[in-house]
Design a protein around this motif. Structure first.
Motif, PDB file in Angstrom:
ATOM      1  N   SER A  95       0.817  -1.224   0.000  1.00 55.83           N
ATOM      2  CA  SER A  95       0.000   0.000   0.000  1.00 55.83           C
ATOM      3  C   SER A  95       0.844   1.266   0.000  1.00 55.83           C
ATOM      4  CB  SER A  95      -0.948   0.001   1.194  1.00 55.83           C
ATOM      5  OG  SER A  95      -0.230   0.153   2.411  1.00 55.83           O
ATOM      6  N   ILE A  96       2.111   1.159   0.393  1.00 54.05           N
ATOM      7  CA  ILE A  96       2.963   2.352   0.417  1.00 54.05           C
ATOM      8  C   ILE A  96       4.022   2.327  -0.686  1.00 54.05           C
ATOM      9  CG2 ILE A  96       2.644   2.704   2.899  1.00 54.05           C
ATOM     10  CD1 ILE A  96       5.567   1.620   3.214  1.00 54.05           C
ATOM     11  N   ALA A  97       3.990   1.299  -1.542  1.00 52.29           N
ATOM     12  CA  ALA A  97       5.030   1.156  -2.573  1.00 52.29           C
ATOM     13  C   ALA A  97       5.096   2.375  -3.489  1.00 52.29           C
ATOM     14  CB  ALA A  97       4.789  -0.108  -3.392  1.00 52.29           C
ATOM     15  N   TYR A  98       3.935   2.826  -3.933  1.00 49.69           N
ATOM     16  CA  TYR A  98       3.933   3.961  -4.867  1.00 49.69           C
ATOM     17  C   TYR A  98       4.368   5.251  -4.168  1.00 49.69           C
ATOM     18  CZ  TYR A  98       2.356   7.311  -8.360  1.00 49.69           C
ATOM     19  OH  TYR A  98       2.311   8.325  -9.273  1.00 49.69           O
ATOM     20  N   ARG A  99       3.927   5.447  -2.922  1.00 47.67           N
ATOM     21  CA  ARG A  99       4.327   6.651  -2.166  1.00 47.67           C
ATOM     22  C   ARG A  99       5.834   6.648  -1.927  1.00 47.67           C
ATOM     23  NH1 ARG A  99       3.010   7.873   2.823  1.00 47.67           N
ATOM     24  NH2 ARG A  99       2.171   5.867   3.492  1.00 47.67           N
ATOM     25  N   LEU A 100       6.390   5.481  -1.619  1.00 41.22           N
ATOM     26  CA  LEU A 100       7.834   5.403  -1.403  1.00 41.22           C
ATOM     27  C   LEU A 100       8.581   5.688  -2.703  1.00 41.22           C
ATOM     28  CD1 LEU A 100      10.270   4.777   0.374  1.00 41.22           C
ATOM     29  CD2 LEU A 100       9.966   2.361  -0.177  1.00 41.22           C
ATOM     30  N   GLN A 101       8.074   5.141  -3.803  1.00 40.42           N
ATOM     31  CA  GLN A 101       8.708   5.402  -5.095  1.00 40.42           C
ATOM     32  C   GLN A 101       8.696   6.892  -5.421  1.00 40.42           C
ATOM     33  OE1 GLN A 101       6.606   6.272  -8.070  1.00 40.42           O
ATOM     34  NE2 GLN A 101       8.492   6.802  -9.119  1.00 40.42           N
ATOM     35  N   LYS A 102       7.569   7.545  -5.180  1.00 44.63           N
ATOM     36  CA  LYS A 102       7.475   8.977  -5.454  1.00 44.63           C
ATOM     37  C   LYS A 102       8.480   9.749  -4.616  1.00 44.63           C
ATOM     38  CE  LYS A 102       4.718  10.871  -7.649  1.00 44.63           C
ATOM     39  NZ  LYS A 102       4.802  11.320  -9.066  1.00 44.63           N
TER      40      LYS A 102
END
Length: 417
Positions: free
Chosen positions: A219-226
């Motif tokens: 659930s946080i993969a995209y936020r971490l990538q950003k």
């Protein structure tokens, strides 16, 4: 309706259904393709190492979920892996440290993905301090594939407290001082939030991520990538470009130097913070101070105040802008690959070729430089607005107000990193 007509109608309906289904499938695949392309090369050229806790409290199932999480973050980050793009390393730690994947081990995404999936769970204690120390000596070493001049970012993923809280915090402080930017991911309720906040780089509000269990890591993969790709490590490169043409006198030039010294005095100056450069232009472009040339704030302020005034005829603003973009922010001049870039042009706006000036300013903005225009003397606001990134980046004079706005702007950009 006869039998043949019914057959034709039935056939038409089947064709329509098939077209609809295929169209939907194509649309769905196209959407995926668009999403994938939007992530592609998002991180640009960067060296990123994941430091993964494999202690006994995690278990093999949750450890494998962490590996899937890492693969997903990388998938979002870039489709291009290798020496001219994104490089990924993976280390694990428990009672001991293990270098699993070096930065230059893989140049193809699918090979890297397979290698990550093959990393074994080990178990043991949580010696976070030793693992963090190895980031400097091993993970980001030249022998492990780190590229000179490329930003260094580490992501630690852990579910608990370090064996030694004080040692972990001290190790984190040491590697941050060595130029490694740290993000922290805490999993579960046993995580020491204070410890994670002390390990991560500032601002911790953006660099610390928490989830209640390994099942929610995705659930946080995209936020971490950003965050990984947007981060400029709190680093800002600022270059002042000063008009020294005959339309501006020595007093205005001296006031401009005083303004720059004031901005420097009120900024966090250093290799991991804000660096300043100063150029001048008239008929000729001159680099006066390169980024990072002066290591201390005091030596930088002294160098700024000692820049000599020499008027050189016409106002070739386009040449000055071109020199600033292509030379002053280059790695050879001290420019940092992931630093936010700010160009501050101090001029009366009366260039000798307005169209060339507009084109050069557009090219600078397209290169990622936030352009600020400071009007002095009797400025041409039309030209100043054509230089600046937006109307809010157009300032007037070298007054206290302009100094304050520049200080606030630089601090705001730094804090947003």
């Amino acid at each position: 309706m006869d039998i043949k007509q019914k057959q034709r109608v039935t056939l038409c309906c089947l064709v329509l259904v098939a077209i609809t289904v295929c169209s939907a499938a194509v649309k769905k695949d196209a959407t995926k393709s668009v999403d994938r392309r939007s992530y592609s090369s998002a991180c640009g050229k960067a060296d990123i190492v994941f430091l993964v806790d494999t202690s006994g409290s995690i278990g093999e199932t949750n450890f494998n979920k962490t590996l899937e999480f890492i693969k997903r973050v990388i998938l979002y980050s870039s489709s291009s892996i290798g020496p001219n793009a994104l490089q990924i390393g993976v280390d694990t730690f428990s009672s001991s440290f293990h270098s699993e994947i070096g930065l230059d081990d893989y140049s193809y995404w699918y090979s890297l993905r397979s290698a990550i999936g093959s990393i074994k769970y080990r178990g043991g204690g949580t010696d976070t301090a030793t693992a963090l120390t190895y980031l400097t000596s091993k993970s980001f070493s030249t022998s492990a594939g780190h590229r000179s001049g490329v930003s260094k970012t580490a992501v630690i993923v852990t579910d608990g407290k370090a064996n030694s809280n004080s040692a972990a915090i001290a190790a984190a402080s040491s590697i941050k001082n060595a130029g490694i930017y740290l993000l922290a991911v805490g999993v579960g309720n046993a995580v020491d939030s204070g410890e994670l906040n002390s390990i991560a780089s500032d601002p911790v509000s953006k660099n610390v991520f928490n989830v209640s269990s390994h099942s929610y890591l995705s659930s946080i993969a995209y936020r971490l990538q950003k965050r990984l790709c947007a981060v400029c490590h709190g680093q800002v490169d600022v270059v002042f470009l000063i008009d020294t043409s005959t339309s501006l006198n020595g007093r205005v030039f001296k006031d401009t130097l005083t303004m720059i010294a004031d901005v420097v005095s009120n900024s966090d100056v250093g290799s991991n913070d804000v660096m300043f450069g100063v150029d001048t232009f008239d008929a000729v472009f001159r680099q006066q101070i390169t980024l990072g040339e002066k290591a201390s704030k005091s030596s930088l302020m002294s160098a700024v105040q000692n820049i000599g005034y020499h008027s050189g005829g016409m106002t070739n603003t386009a040449l000055g802008l071109f020199g600033m973009q292509t030379v002053s922010f280059s790695p050879e001049a001290g420019g940092r690959s992931r630093a936010a870039k700010v160009g501050v042009v101090v001029t009366d706006g009366g260039s000798n070729d307005k169209n060339a000036t507009i084109a050069a300013a557009k090219a600078a903005r397209a290169a990622g430089i936030r352009m600020v225009a400071v009007g002095v003397g009797s400025p041409s606001y039309t030209e100043l607005y054509s230089i600046a990134t937006s109307s809010s980046y157009v300032y007037t004079g070298t007054s206290y107000s302009t100094k304050a706005r520049l200080r606030t702007l630089i601090a705001s950009i730094k804090n947003d990193c």
